[in-house]
Design an enzyme around this catalytic site. Structure first.
Site, PDB file in Angstrom:
ATOM      1  N   GLU A   1     -16.432  47.528-113.886  1.00  0.00           N
ATOM      2  CA  GLU A   1     -15.651  48.256-114.875  1.00  0.00           C
ATOM      3  C   GLU A   1     -15.606  47.480-116.183  1.00  0.00           C
ATOM      4  OE1 GLU A   1     -11.609  48.735-113.691  1.00  0.00           O
ATOM      5  OE2 GLU A   1     -11.346  46.625-113.186  1.00  0.00           O
TER       6      GLU A   1
ATOM      7  N   HIS B   1      37.368   1.678 -70.795  1.00  0.00           N
ATOM      8  CA  HIS B   1      37.741   2.536 -71.920  1.00  0.00           C
ATOM      9  C   HIS B   1      39.119   3.105 -71.662  1.00  0.00           C
ATOM     10  CE1 HIS B   1      37.473   5.881 -74.826  1.00  0.00           C
ATOM     11  NE2 HIS B   1      37.973   6.636 -73.855  1.00  0.00           N
TER      12      HIS B   1
ATOM     13  N   ARG C   1      -0.927  32.209-112.818  1.00  0.00           N
ATOM     14  CA  ARG C   1       0.108  33.203-113.076  1.00  0.00           C
ATOM     15  C   ARG C   1       1.319  32.864-112.210  1.00  0.00           C
ATOM     16  NH1 ARG C   1      -2.972  39.035-113.673  1.00  0.00           N
ATOM     17  NH2 ARG C   1      -4.930  38.238-114.528  1.00  0.00           N
TER      18      ARG C   1
ATOM     19  N   GLU D   1     -16.516  43.514-116.302  1.00  0.00           N
ATOM     20  CA  GLU D   1     -16.293  42.864-115.010  1.00  0.00           C
ATOM     21  C   GLU D   1     -17.444  43.134-114.057  1.00  0.00           C
ATOM     22  OE1 GLU D   1     -12.470  43.124-113.351  1.00  0.00           O
ATOM     23  OE2 GLU D   1     -11.430  42.900-115.262  1.00  0.00           O
TER      24      GLU D   1
ATOM     25  N   ASP E   1      31.077  12.564 -65.570  1.00  0.00           N
ATOM     26  CA  ASP E   1      31.227  13.971 -65.235  1.00  0.00           C
ATOM     27  C   ASP E   1      32.705  14.296 -65.250  1.00  0.00           C
ATOM     28  OD1 ASP E   1      30.046  16.569 -64.050  1.00  0.00           O
ATOM     29  OD2 ASP E   1      31.704  16.079 -62.682  1.00  0.00           O
TER      30      ASP E   1
ATOM     31  N   THR F   1      36.860  16.237 -70.881  1.00  0.00           N
ATOM     32  CA  THR F   1      36.058  17.355 -71.373  1.00  0.00           C
ATOM     33  C   THR F   1      34.815  17.548 -70.492  1.00  0.00           C
ATOM     34  OG1 THR F   1      36.748  16.780 -73.602  1.00  0.00           O
ATOM     35  CG2 THR F   1      34.919  18.294 -73.404  1.00  0.00           C
TER      36      THR F   1
ATOM     37  N   ASP G   1      35.619   8.017 -81.137  1.00  0.00           N
ATOM     38  CA  ASP G   1      36.785   8.446 -80.369  1.00  0.00           C
ATOM     39  C   ASP G   1      38.088   8.255 -81.128  1.00  0.00           C
ATOM     40  OD1 ASP G   1      38.050   9.603 -78.276  1.00  0.00           O
ATOM     41  OD2 ASP G   1      37.754   7.969 -76.850  1.00  0.00           O
TER      42      ASP G   1
ATOM     43  N   LYS H   1      36.493   4.989 -67.272  1.00  0.00           N
ATOM     44  CA  LYS H   1      36.823   5.858 -68.410  1.00  0.00           C
ATOM     45  C   LYS H   1      38.239   6.394 -68.214  1.00  0.00           C
ATOM     46  CE  LYS H   1      35.289  10.120 -70.689  1.00  0.00           C
ATOM     47  NZ  LYS H   1      35.631   9.684 -72.031  1.00  0.00           N
TER      48      LYS H   1
ATOM     49  N   GLU I   1      -5.779  37.045-118.662  1.00  0.00           N
ATOM     50  CA  GLU I   1      -6.396  35.716-118.579  1.00  0.00           C
ATOM     51  C   GLU I   1      -7.228  35.351-119.809  1.00  0.00           C
ATOM     52  OE1 GLU I   1      -8.909  38.721-116.273  1.00  0.00           O
ATOM     53  OE2 GLU I   1      -6.782  38.253-116.581  1.00  0.00           O
TER      54      GLU I   1
ATOM     55  N   HIS J   1      42.952   4.942 -73.724  1.00  0.00           N
ATOM     56  CA  HIS J   1      43.670   5.461 -74.889  1.00  0.00           C
ATOM     57  C   HIS J   1      45.063   4.836 -74.884  1.00  0.00           C
ATOM     58  CE1 HIS J   1      40.930   8.768 -76.265  1.00  0.00           C
ATOM     59  NE2 HIS J   1      40.432   8.511 -75.056  1.00  0.00           N
TER      60      HIS J   1
ATOM     61  N   ASN K   1     -12.684  46.576-118.969  1.00  0.00           N
ATOM     62  CA  ASN K   1     -11.283  46.619-119.369  1.00  0.00           C
ATOM     63  C   ASN K   1     -11.254  46.648-120.890  1.00  0.00           C
ATOM     64  OD1 ASN K   1      -9.541  46.520-116.968  1.00  0.00           O
ATOM     65  ND2 ASN K   1     -10.644  44.629-116.555  1.00  0.00           N
TER      66      ASN K   1
END
Length: 1195
Positions: free
Chosen positions: A337, A784, A390, A324, A691, A921, A585, A754, A345, A786, A339
């Site tokens: 070094e 609107h 790898r 290397e 609101d 709400t 709704d 509403k 590899e 219910h 090896n």
């Protein structure tokens, strides 16, 4: 014996000296070719066939050697530790034997006596060390020789010499090979390390003196880091190689890491097989290797290969090895070094040279020479380019922390030019924390580097690995990087390209969905069910629709001409326009808001084609926003996007609670503005701004926010009381007319009434609408209501005749009671009149049939379980439609079902206590909470007044009294307000006006840190509205995937065993799933295995049985999102614990040292504070995210 040689080599392949010799294995004087060796060099080499090879290793390298042996006709022998008894490498060998019983996992493979014992007992001729473990231990090589077993590698003398960094450097100097300055010998103390650094200066590199592979390697750039990094490096080297001694050398800046592959024989011949570029490294470990090295000057290549051969000749090197070098920017190379073993590899060299290195190792160990093997330097050529990646079980998004666990899914990438070397790569394999994290070596070979990279990218994209993290996303980024493709590489490549760490996260949708189904099967529904009823086992019939033609609608006017033109077109329209509430709704009122996007989208194409003339479709906002995340585990923004994609022609309408947006409290103004902006961008058109108290300042903010975002402003007056009853003196006709004047003045495009409780009687509707129409002849009016009392259709018809342009309806099977009036009834009532809606009653019937079936899927939430009909007592209690249903559900769930009549009466009394307020709400929640509080505590209205100072009221009541919802018409009730607040602060004016802007950029940054880079601006807004709900949703989505793609029955209660079903996760991608079985027995950790068939392949998931696990002792997990709850970043063993309970710690201070896969990691403190508790001890084995300790963060 000759016959054995012939069978393995063939007559033409036999060395001449063997064919001419009767004994086949003589001591022979060989002539050495002048091409590779010094002239007149001669050696005696004995040829002795090898019939059996033991591999003193594990994993893919063991299998690689076994395969070579198989091709050579050699018996292969494996060894395995106790922890490896299920590993594949032992199954690939002809024989396999346990070693190191009772020893730790790594120590088993380092036990030389054990390995020699197994080899001798089983008549092994030779041992191949692989790489790592004992491969560079001279004492192991010597032990083999002493036992009469051949070591497939260099001689013990050379292994020792090359393994000793100092001796290797000396040999390089003697061979006239350039070196880097370094210590003259191994260093074992921090004092020696500090002295060297002071003498030679920084940077330096610590390297394990008796091993390689990046273990025990650290670069030091600061003097204050020398001691700590030296300790970490020596500890790591000791664990990996049995010796913690260090070699220190000067660190070369910006080098390329080039290594030369060599082969030598016992006759003294040495050749090189050219070089590999290993510069792409992380933590000094190679990630991607290339052969040959790209853009390497030929003169540099020649000098390096010549030096490598000369050095190996000098030391008498035999067998395979790697020399290397570091190559600096000037082209100078430095020996680092040798090896003395096979490299990980080696594969890329084999691909470009066509030479099988492992087989040649064996042949050289038998005594064959390089000329006899046909290896002449002049004949060794390079063909094309090869890359090795790898693939490891490491998480690149978490600094490459090793991951362990069970591979749940494994699908490999293959094809022309791809080679795979692996061992534990299969579904069901267990990745342990004891060994290296390498999973698969993927090798690509093509004509050049770009072509090889293209093959590699294609192969990696084909891989599917689930259950453990892999570095595939990182590898893909490397391979697609332009500098990589041009071969411009050095060891700084990864450090200087931060974009390599920007990953597109793996979705892993299929496995996550299986985990969800498994969890439902083991532990029951993951969304709370309201009743004991089960979803019907039906598939609702979707009416056929012709999608070849797109019909235009009012939205086309809006998008082409803007809100003002849209409002004008609505006002000029002949006939009554309808808004359909079925998508919001209606199911909020009847089915607890639980209808899922899955069922809404199925009918959307039919609605787009058959109801294109609708004024709008109410499909978003209100309670659907938080319920989508909280209970349905789906994103409300994605719901809006998908509906807009399918229905481009119908305007969408949402509820905007003024300054409360879609929340239940006040928000900083910038949040409301940003919400409206994002909503318009995502597909919303009309904002019904209201609101909960008709508090004008809150509404004005919402109106302005919608206007600036480009939406249609529909200001809504919340209706209460009865304008037709002269005795009701608070909310009178003049009150509503004056409020309408203010809203028109504020710039509303449409005016809405509403009527959230269904209080608007027909006569009152006529009076109110006529009064507004007289004052504002040009403004569109929308009503609107219910149908709680049952008078809804009559009221809407009265409103229409009085001048309303739009009324609300729900499709027949989703209408009535607390929902809206029947669409079919209104359509039929007006057919042939001047107010004819223009809608087909037949289309309404088909639409209703779909919802009639779909509604049965939501049986667990069906209001009809407790509510059998409408009730005119709503005129007394004034409970809003959606709340009426929810209150009834809550009463039954709290065991107060028989007291619901009392709750309704208490609601009326609570409303009067609070001052007879507008109820929608979130103000209606305040009244409802107070009513239930009164019933549960058996309080009358007078009791509340008398005992207010001693009672602990619900939070919503206290915040209302403080003024967080705004100021109610007529003011707050006194003295009740003063008594409830007990001196608490009061909010004056509009709450949001005094709130500091929310830092949305910081919020996004925090979300990305907690949940990943996939966070979008809409997710930030969800978190701004509902912080805890959004956090839980994101965590749920990360764990279980897109559960909104399931059919509703499967989502709610799971499939039956043996049932087959499909899940379309995106266009063109459908999963076919079959539920096979569920294990009866638990694992030791309390998990139960659930088996599936996914797209024809067997899959299984392990699910924690929450009931059974309570009886087992299981280590606690760190709490996600809590900074002071410190978890293990990876599975591993505690090797050092540096703090105790009560210790003060600073942010970044080392707390714990973990070791896993031979890598050590220091866990640092995430904050400054005090250690509250420690959940671990030294040597404890941990899983990922196991709790380490708790820190109380300093304020």
């Amino acid at each position: 014996m000759l016959g054995a040689c012939v069978s393995r080599w063939g007559l033409t392949g036999l060395p001449l000296r063997l064919l001419n010799n009767k004994n086949c294995c003589p001591s022979t004087q060989l002539y050495l070719s002048q091409a590779n060796y010094s002239p007149n060099k001669c050696k005696d080499v004995e040829y002795k066939p090898i019939r059996s090879v033991l591999v003193a290793n594990r994993g893919e390298i063991a299998i690689r050697v076994f395969r070579a042996c198989s091709e050579l006709g050699i018996r292969s022998v494996a060894i395995y530790s106790e922890q490896d008894k299920m590993q594949v490498h032992r199954q690939k060998a002809d024989e396999s034997y346990l070693v190191g019983k009772g020893l730790p996992p790594v120590a088993a493979y380092l036990s030389i006596p054990e390995i020699i014992r197994v080899a001798k007992e089983n008549r092994v001729d030779a041992i191949h060390p692989g790489y790592g473990f004992l491969s560079e231990r001279a004492d192991f090589a010597q032990a083999c020789v002493d036992s009469g077993i051949r070591f497939i590698g260099p001689s013990p003398r050379v292994v020792h010499q090359m393994g000793d960094k100092v001796a290797a450097r000396q040999a390089a100097i003697e061979a006239n090979v350039p070196i880097v300055p370094g210590t003259p010998g191994p260093v074992t103390t921090t004092e020696e390390a500090v002295n060297f650094c002071r003498e030679y200066g920084l940077p330096v590199i610590f390297k394990a003196a008796y091993g390689g592979g990046g273990r025990g390697m650290r670069v030091v750039r600061k003097m204050e880091e020398v001691e700590e990094l030296f300790r970490r490096a020596t500890s790591e080297a000791l664990a990996a190689f049995g010796n913690g001694a260090m070699f220190i050398e000067k660190f070369v800046e910006r080098p390329r890491h080039i290594e030369v592959q060599i082969l030598g024989d016992r006759a003294g011949n040495v050749v090189h097989l050219y070089e590999r570029d290993c510069s792409v490294q992380r933590r000094h470990q190679k990630v991607v290797e290339i052969a040959p090295a790209p853009n390497l000057n030929q003169e540099v290549r020649d000098r390096m290969t010549t030096d490598a051969v000369r050095l190996c000749n000098h030391v008498g090197y035999e067998n395979a090895g790697t020399v290397e070098f570091l190559v600096d920017e000037a082209g100078r190379h430095y020996f680092i070094e040798v090896n003395a073993r096979l490299q990980v590899e080696h594969t890329v060299t084999e691909e470009v040279t066509g030479i099988d290195l492992v087989q040649h190792q064996v042949k050289i160990a038998e005594g064959l020479t390089l000329p006899e093997l046909g290896l002449d330097q002049s004949q060794i050529k390079i063909q094309g380019s090869a890359i090795q990646c790898r693939m490891t079980t490491e998480d690149p998004a978490k600094n490459f922390q090793p991951d362990t666990g069970r591979i749940e899914v494994f699908r490999s990438g293959e094809g022309m030019g791809i080679r795979l070397d692996s061992a534990s790569a299969f579904a069901g394999a267990i990745i342990s924390p004891y060994y290296d994290s390498l999973l698969v070596k993927v090798i690509a070979h093509a004509g050049n580097l770009p072509a090889s990279a293209a093959k590699m990218v294609r192969a990696l994209r084909e891989f599917r690995v689930r259950g453990v993290k892999t570095n595939i996303p990182f590898l893909l980024n490397v391979l697609e990087n332009q500098k990589f493709l041009t071969g411009t590489l050095d060891t700084y490549f990864i450090d200087e390209h931060p974009e390599l760490f920007q990953f597109v996260p793996s979705q892993n949708r299929a496995q996550k969905l299986l985990n969800y189904v498994g969890d439902v099967l083991v532990n029951g529904p993951l969304t709370p069910l309201g009743t004991d009823l089960k979803p019907a086992d039906v598939v609702p019939l979707v009416p056929q629709v012709d999608l070849s033609q797109r019909l235009t609608g009012f939205r086309d006017i809006l998008t082409e001409q803007g809100p003002e033109a849209f409002a004008k077109a609505v006002r000029n329209h002949k006939g009554l326009l309808l808004m359909d509430t079925t998508f919001r709704d209606a199911h909020q009122s009847l089915l607890a808001t639980r209808v899922r996007t899955h069922d809404l989208l199925k009918i959307s194409p039919f609605v787009a084609q058959n109801f294109s003339s609708l004024y709008s479709l109410e499909n978003w906002g209100g309670a659907t926003f938080d319920v989508a995340m909280r209970f349905l585990h789906e994103c409300p923004w994605e719901r809006l996007e998908e509906m807009r994609r399918i229905m481009p022609n119908i305007p969408f309408q949402m509820l905007l609670r003024g300054a409360n947006a879609v929340g239940y409290t006040s928000y900083p103004d910038n949040v409301v503005y940003k919400f409206c902006e994002l909503a318009v961008q995502t597909g919303m058109d009309i904002f019904r701004v209201f609101d909960s108290l008709n508090y004008l300042p809150n509404m004005i903010l919402g109106i302005d926010a919608v206007g600036k975002a480009g939406g249609v402003v529909e200001a809504a007056i919340s209706y209460s009381g009865d304008v037709s009853d002269p005795s009701r003196t608070k909310y009178t006709l003049p009150y509503y007319l004056d409020l309408a004047d203010e809203l028109v003045k504020a710039g509303t495009h449409v005016l809405c009434i509403k009527d959230m409780a269904g209080l608007l009687k027909p006569r009152a509707a006529t009076m109110l609408i006529d009064g507004i129409r007289q004052r504002h002849p040009d403004i569109p009016i929308h009503v609107h209501t219910h149908d709680t009392s049952g008078a809804g259709v009559a009221s809407m018809l009265a409103a229409a005749h009085a001048g309303a342009d739009v009324v609300d309806v729900a499709v027949d099977s989703m209408s009535g009671m607390t929902s809206q009036p029947s669409m079919g009834a209104v359509v039929a009532s007006l057919q042939g009149s001047e107010l004819d809606t223009g809608l087909s009653l037949e289309s309404v019937s088909d639409y209703s049939a779909y919802w009639e079936q779909t509604r049965t899927l939501y049986a667990p939430f069906e209001c009809c379980v407790t509510m059998k009909s409408g009730n005119a007592d709503v005129y007394l209690n004034e409970i809003p439609g959606g709340q009426y249903t929810n209150l009834q559900f809550q009463a039954y769930s709290l065991g107060l079902g028989n007291q619901f009549e009392d709750i309704k009466k208490a609601y009326r009394e609570a409303n009067l206590l609070l001052g007879d307020i507008i109820k929608v709400t979130p103000s209606s929640k305040t009244v409802g909470d107070l009513a239930q509080f009164m019933v549960q505590n058996k309080l009358s209205g007078q009791d509340v007044l008398d005992r207010a100072e001693e009672l602990s009221f619900p939070k919503s009541v206290v915040e209302f009294m403080q003024g967080y919802l705004g100021i109610p018409y007529g003011g707050f009730p006194e003295p009740l307000r003063t008594r409830v607040l007990k001196g608490m602060k009061k909010v004056e004016g509009r709450p949001g006006a005094t709130m500091a802007p929310l830092d949305l950029d910081k919020l996004k940054s925090d979300l990305i840190e907690a949940h990943g880079n996939q966070i979008r601006d809409v997710d930030v807004m969800s978190a701004a509205m509902y912080p805890s709900v959004c956090k839980e949703y994101l965590e749920f989505r990360s764990k279980y995937g897109p559960v909104d793609k399931f059919a509703t029955r499967i989502f709610l209660t799971g499939p039956k065993v043996g049932e087959e079903f499909e899940v379309t996760i995106e266009k063109g991608k459908t999963l076919h799933i079959k539920t096979l079985a569920m294990a009866e027995d638990l694992t030791r950790t309390g998990d139960r295995e659930v088996f599936f068939e996914l797209n024809g392949q067997l899959r299984s998931v392990f699910i924690r049985d929450k009931t059974a696990a309570k009886e087992l002792h299981i280590h606690p997990k760190a709490e996600k999102g809590v900074k002071g709850s410190v978890g293990a970043p990876m599975p591993g063993t505690v090797i050092d614990l540096r703090v105790k309970a009560g210790d003060k710690v600073e942010k970044g201070q080392p707390l714990v040292v973990l070791s896993a896969m031979k890598m050590e990691m220091v866990v640092q403190s995430p904050c400054t504070g005090t250690v509250k508790s420690v959940a671990i001890t030294k040597d404890m084995k941990l899983e990922g995210d196991d709790l380490l300790l708790n820190i109380e963060e300093s304020k």
